[in-house]
Enzyme design. Sequence first.
Site, PDB file in Angstrom:
ATOM      1  N   GLY A 135       0.826  -1.195   0.000  1.00 20.17           N
ATOM      2  CA  GLY A 135       0.000   0.000   0.000  1.00 20.17           C
ATOM      3  C   GLY A 135       0.861   1.247   0.000  1.00 20.17           C
ATOM      4  N   HIS A 164      -4.147   1.317   7.864  1.00 24.85           N
ATOM      5  CA  HIS A 164      -2.764   1.829   7.923  1.00 24.85           C
ATOM      6  C   HIS A 164      -2.623   3.053   7.010  1.00 24.85           C
ATOM      7  CE1 HIS A 164       1.787   1.114   7.840  1.00 24.85           C
ATOM      8  NE2 HIS A 164       1.605   1.889   6.788  1.00 24.85           N
ATOM      9  N   GLU A 165      -3.196   2.967   5.805  1.00 22.13           N
ATOM     10  CA  GLU A 165      -3.076   4.083   4.849  1.00 22.13           C
ATOM     11  C   GLU A 165      -3.883   5.299   5.303  1.00 22.13           C
ATOM     12  OE1 GLU A 165      -0.736   3.572   3.095  1.00 22.13           O
ATOM     13  OE2 GLU A 165      -0.693   1.398   2.934  1.00 22.13           O
ATOM     14  N   GLN A 194       2.885   9.935   1.762  1.00 20.31           N
ATOM     15  CA  GLN A 194       4.244   9.375   1.755  1.00 20.31           C
ATOM     16  C   GLN A 194       5.076   9.855   0.571  1.00 20.31           C
ATOM     17  OE1 GLN A 194       2.491   5.260   2.371  1.00 20.31           O
ATOM     18  NE2 GLN A 194       4.451   5.002   3.428  1.00 20.31           N
ATOM     19  N   HIS A 236      -1.940   7.295   7.643  1.00 19.93           N
ATOM     20  CA  HIS A 236      -1.003   8.210   6.966  1.00 19.93           C
ATOM     21  C   HIS A 236      -1.699   9.506   6.565  1.00 19.93           C
ATOM     22  CE1 HIS A 236       2.748   6.036   6.551  1.00 19.93           C
ATOM     23  NE2 HIS A 236       2.174   4.975   6.011  1.00 19.93           N
ATOM     24  N   CYS A 292       6.217  -0.432   7.254  1.00 23.04           N
ATOM     25  CA  CYS A 292       5.886   0.833   6.589  1.00 23.04           C
ATOM     26  C   CYS A 292       7.054   1.271   5.719  1.00 23.04           C
ATOM     27  CB  CYS A 292       5.565   1.915   7.618  1.00 23.04           C
ATOM     28  SG  CYS A 292       5.042   3.465   6.846  1.00 23.04           S
ATOM     29  N   LEU A 293       6.758   1.630   4.479  1.00 23.20           N
ATOM     30  CA  LEU A 293       7.821   2.064   3.561  1.00 23.20           C
ATOM     31  C   LEU A 293       8.469   3.365   4.042  1.00 23.20           C
ATOM     32  CD1 LEU A 293       6.067   1.323   0.143  1.00 23.20           C
ATOM     33  CD2 LEU A 293       7.904   0.001   1.215  1.00 23.20           C
TER      34      LEU A 293
HETATM   35  O1  GNR Z   1       4.186  -2.645   2.484  1.00 21.71           O
HETATM   36  C1  GNR Z   1       3.523  -2.545   3.520  1.00 21.71           C
HETATM   37  N1  GNR Z   1       3.238  -3.651   4.239  1.00 21.71           N
HETATM   38  C2  GNR Z   1       2.336  -3.670   5.278  1.00 21.71           C
HETATM   39  C3  GNR Z   1       2.306  -4.819   6.087  1.00 21.71           C
HETATM   40  C4  GNR Z   1       1.400  -4.918   7.112  1.00 21.71           C
HETATM   41  C5  GNR Z   1       0.514  -3.883   7.355  1.00 21.71           C
HETATM   42  C6  GNR Z   1       0.546  -2.741   6.584  1.00 21.71           C
HETATM   43  C7  GNR Z   1       1.454  -2.634   5.544  1.00 21.71           C
HETATM   44  S1  GNR Z   1       1.459  -1.218   4.554  1.00 21.71           S
HETATM   45  C8  GNR Z   1       3.105  -1.194   3.994  1.00 21.71           C
HETATM   46  C9  GNR Z   1       3.303  -0.132   2.933  1.00 21.71           C
HETATM   47  C10 GNR Z   1       3.143   1.239   3.569  1.00 21.71           C
HETATM   48  O2  GNR Z   1       3.973   1.763   4.255  1.00 21.71           O
HETATM   49  N2  GNR Z   1       2.008   1.831   3.360  1.00 21.71           N
HETATM   50  O3  GNR Z   1       1.778   3.025   3.935  1.00 21.71           O
HETATM   51 NI    NI Z   2       3.007   3.066   5.734  1.00 18.79          NI
END
Ligand code: GNR
Ligand code: NI
Length: 163
Positions: free
Chosen positions: A46, A135-136, A51, A139, A93-94
């Site tokens: 995601g 999660h997104e 980001q 952000h 998270c990236l």
């Molecule tokens: O790549 C991602 N893996 C992930 C694994 C478990 C729960 C959420 C994520 S999102 C993350 C990519 C990211 O940072 N999205 O904002």
């Molecule tokens: Ni993230």
Amino acid sequence: MSIMKILKYPDPRLRTVAEVVTKFDKSLDNLSKDMLETMYAENGIGLAATQVDFHIRLVVIDISEERDEPLIFVNPIVKVLDNKSLVPCEEGCLSIPGASVEVTRPDKIQLNWLDVKGNEHEDNPQGLLAVCIQHEIDHLQGKLLVDYLSPLKRARLKSKATK
Ligand code: GNR
Ligand code: NI
């Protein structure tokens, strides 16, 4: 198409609260495609516009093994349908490379969003998609995985990220 630079914690721009999308034009279409390309290049499941330093309510996701099911969510809104059905997940998270944080989130949610043309959609995602969209949306609100850690663990992670 181009791969964009992903902001890294503790960049203060990651704390920006995103604005609602009101223009459904070519630039929105182009940005969502660049975000998908960037997500695939970084092997993420995601990516939120925040980001890549665009502070609008735009998210892309692909949770498929084959990396061939791109999803785009404009102005996503989550409503929790059952406060008692909570599921823990080790999240990455990236924007925080190397970190893994266990977050417990609702698993029964209703998701409303628009596509890039402005058409309305509704679904009840569960499992990894439910985790990822929450999660997104964090952000988009300037919230990061580190905010779920104890103060001590967060301080340790921050010194690691800035060293
Ligand atoms: O790549 C991602 N893996 C992930 C694994 C478990 C729960 C959420 C994520 S999102 C993350 C990519 C990211 O940072 N999205 O904002
Ligand atoms: Ni993230």
